[in-house]
Design a protein around this motif. Sequence first.
Motif, PDB file in Angstrom:
ATOM      1  N   ARG A 176      24.717  49.437  52.400  1.00 26.76           N
ATOM      2  CA  ARG A 176      25.184  48.276  51.812  1.00 26.76           C
ATOM      3  C   ARG A 176      26.827  48.132  52.020  1.00 26.76           C
ATOM      4  O   ARG A 176      27.571  48.785  51.472  1.00 26.76           O
ATOM      5  N   LEU A 177      26.954  47.065  52.692  1.00 26.38           N
ATOM      6  CA  LEU A 177      28.702  47.027  52.911  1.00 26.38           C
ATOM      7  C   LEU A 177      29.197  45.949  51.965  1.00 26.38           C
ATOM      8  O   LEU A 177      28.466  45.074  51.636  1.00 26.38           O
ATOM      9  N   SER A 178      30.370  46.414  51.892  1.00 27.57           N
ATOM     10  CA  SER A 178      31.413  45.447  50.725  1.00 27.57           C
ATOM     11  C   SER A 178      32.499  44.779  51.688  1.00 27.57           C
ATOM     12  O   SER A 178      32.926  45.735  52.417  1.00 27.57           O
ATOM     13  N   CYS A 179      32.827  43.828  51.381  1.00 21.41           N
ATOM     14  CA  CYS A 179      34.135  43.024  52.055  1.00 21.41           C
ATOM     15  C   CYS A 179      34.778  42.620  50.806  1.00 21.41           C
ATOM     16  O   CYS A 179      34.587  41.487  50.107  1.00 21.41           O
ATOM     17  N   ALA A 180      36.110  43.016  50.478  1.00 17.85           N
ATOM     18  CA  ALA A 180      36.935  42.648  49.391  1.00 17.85           C
ATOM     19  C   ALA A 180      37.981  41.715  50.014  1.00 17.85           C
ATOM     20  O   ALA A 180      38.564  42.168  50.981  1.00 17.85           O
ATOM     21  N   ALA A 181      38.113  40.509  49.461  1.00 13.34           N
ATOM     22  CA  ALA A 181      38.918  39.400  50.356  1.00 13.34           C
ATOM     23  C   ALA A 181      39.714  38.731  49.280  1.00 13.34           C
ATOM     24  O   ALA A 181      39.830  38.982  48.079  1.00 13.34           O
ATOM     25  N   SER A 182      41.102  38.430  49.844  1.00 12.53           N
ATOM     26  CA  SER A 182      41.999  38.012  49.289  1.00 12.53           C
ATOM     27  C   SER A 182      42.819  36.967  50.193  1.00 12.53           C
ATOM     28  O   SER A 182      42.771  36.924  51.214  1.00 12.53           O
ATOM     29  N   ASN A 214      35.556  37.932  44.607  1.00 13.45           N
ATOM     30  CA  ASN A 214      36.152  37.573  46.070  1.00 13.45           C
ATOM     31  C   ASN A 214      35.419  38.561  46.820  1.00 13.45           C
ATOM     32  O   ASN A 214      36.278  39.254  47.651  1.00 13.45           O
ATOM     33  N   THR A 215      34.132  38.904  46.897  1.00 18.28           N
ATOM     34  CA  THR A 215      33.457  39.928  47.560  1.00 18.28           C
ATOM     35  C   THR A 215      32.418  39.345  48.436  1.00 18.28           C
ATOM     36  O   THR A 215      31.575  38.626  47.816  1.00 18.28           O
ATOM     37  N   VAL A 216      32.034  39.886  49.484  1.00 13.77           N
ATOM     38  CA  VAL A 216      31.106  39.583  50.321  1.00 13.77           C
ATOM     39  C   VAL A 216      30.222  40.849  50.722  1.00 13.77           C
ATOM     40  O   VAL A 216      30.815  41.920  50.871  1.00 13.77           O
ATOM     41  N   TYR A 217      28.937  40.686  50.601  1.00 12.29           N
ATOM     42  CA  TYR A 217      28.190  41.915  50.600  1.00 12.29           C
ATOM     43  C   TYR A 217      27.013  41.875  52.227  1.00 12.29           C
ATOM     44  O   TYR A 217      26.671  40.767  52.445  1.00 12.29           O
ATOM     45  N   VAL A 271      39.065  43.698  53.235  1.00 12.88           N
ATOM     46  CA  VAL A 271      38.918  45.396  53.386  1.00 12.88           C
ATOM     47  C   VAL A 271      37.385  45.524  53.414  1.00 12.88           C
ATOM     48  O   VAL A 271      36.858  45.280  52.241  1.00 12.88           O
ATOM     49  N   GLU A 272      36.963  46.136  54.370  1.00  8.73           N
ATOM     50  CA  GLU A 272      35.505  46.187  54.510  1.00  8.73           C
ATOM     51  C   GLU A 272      35.314  47.622  53.942  1.00  8.73           C
ATOM     52  O   GLU A 272      36.051  48.677  54.315  1.00  8.73           O
ATOM     53  N   SER A 273      33.919  48.105  53.600  1.00 13.31           N
ATOM     54  CA  SER A 273      33.444  49.389  53.304  1.00 13.31           C
ATOM     55  C   SER A 273      32.257  49.586  53.090  1.00 13.31           C
ATOM     56  O   SER A 273      31.437  48.623  53.129  1.00 13.31           O
ATOM     57  N   ILE A 310      22.952  38.795  53.378  1.00 16.58           N
ATOM     58  CA  ILE A 310      24.311  38.745  53.212  1.00 16.58           C
ATOM     59  C   ILE A 310      24.279  37.858  51.827  1.00 16.58           C
ATOM     60  O   ILE A 310      23.378  36.998  51.389  1.00 16.58           O
ATOM     61  N   SER A 311      25.463  38.296  51.137  1.00 21.85           N
ATOM     62  CA  SER A 311      25.384  37.656  49.896  1.00 21.85           C
ATOM     63  C   SER A 311      27.057  37.610  49.422  1.00 21.85           C
ATOM     64  O   SER A 311      27.776  38.234  50.050  1.00 21.85           O
ATOM     65  N   ARG A 312      27.349  36.824  48.277  1.00 22.44           N
ATOM     66  CA  ARG A 312      28.556  36.569  47.955  1.00 22.44           C
ATOM     67  C   ARG A 312      28.924  36.667  46.397  1.00 22.44           C
ATOM     68  O   ARG A 312      28.009  36.198  45.879  1.00 22.44           O
ATOM     69  N   ASP A 313      29.964  37.180  45.890  1.00 20.81           N
ATOM     70  CA  ASP A 313      30.318  37.131  44.467  1.00 20.81           C
ATOM     71  C   ASP A 313      31.590  36.293  44.367  1.00 20.81           C
ATOM     72  O   ASP A 313      32.723  37.211  44.515  1.00 20.81           O
ATOM     73  N   ASN A 314      31.709  35.155  44.197  1.00 13.12           N
ATOM     74  CA  ASN A 314      33.053  34.166  44.149  1.00 13.12           C
ATOM     75  C   ASN A 314      33.869  34.802  43.171  1.00 13.12           C
ATOM     76  O   ASN A 314      35.099  34.782  43.245  1.00 13.12           O
ATOM     77  N   ALA A 315      33.237  35.488  42.023  1.00 13.65           N
ATOM     78  CA  ALA A 315      34.200  35.987  40.858  1.00 13.65           C
ATOM     79  C   ALA A 315      34.733  37.226  41.234  1.00 13.65           C
ATOM     80  O   ALA A 315      35.967  37.496  40.693  1.00 13.65           O
TER      81      ALA A 315
END
Length: 116
Positions: free
Chosen positions: A19-25, A76-79, A5-7, A69-74
């Motif tokens: 700043r875009l966020s991407c919540a992944a599952s 589950n999000t990509v920015y 889900v992108e936002s 681009i960056s990610r936070d694995n804890a």
Amino acid sequence: QVHVVESGGGLVHPGGSLRLSCAASGSIFSMNAMAWYRQAPGNERDLVAHVTSGGNTNYADSVKGRFTISRDNAKNTVYLQMNSLKPEDTAVYYCNELGASTTDYWGQGTQVTVSS
């Protein structure tokens, strides 16, 4: 397969930032290289940037030095931090696994419009 889900999109003046966020599952997020893509009207979807599971990054020439681009694995999000935005950055932005095909799952995307 990762579901996303992108936002964070919106309307911004040239030179502005978003700043875009991407919540992944799904799948095993931390093991996947993730990417941001964009599609402008009448154009194909293009790869903008990607980040590997280990944090290595790569960018399209058109956004180098402006996007991060960056990610936070804890989480589950990509920015995607976008600075010095230009009108030609206007597009719908999507995130997905690196190498995702047109037949894979894609989220709704988030619209970015750069206009004065």
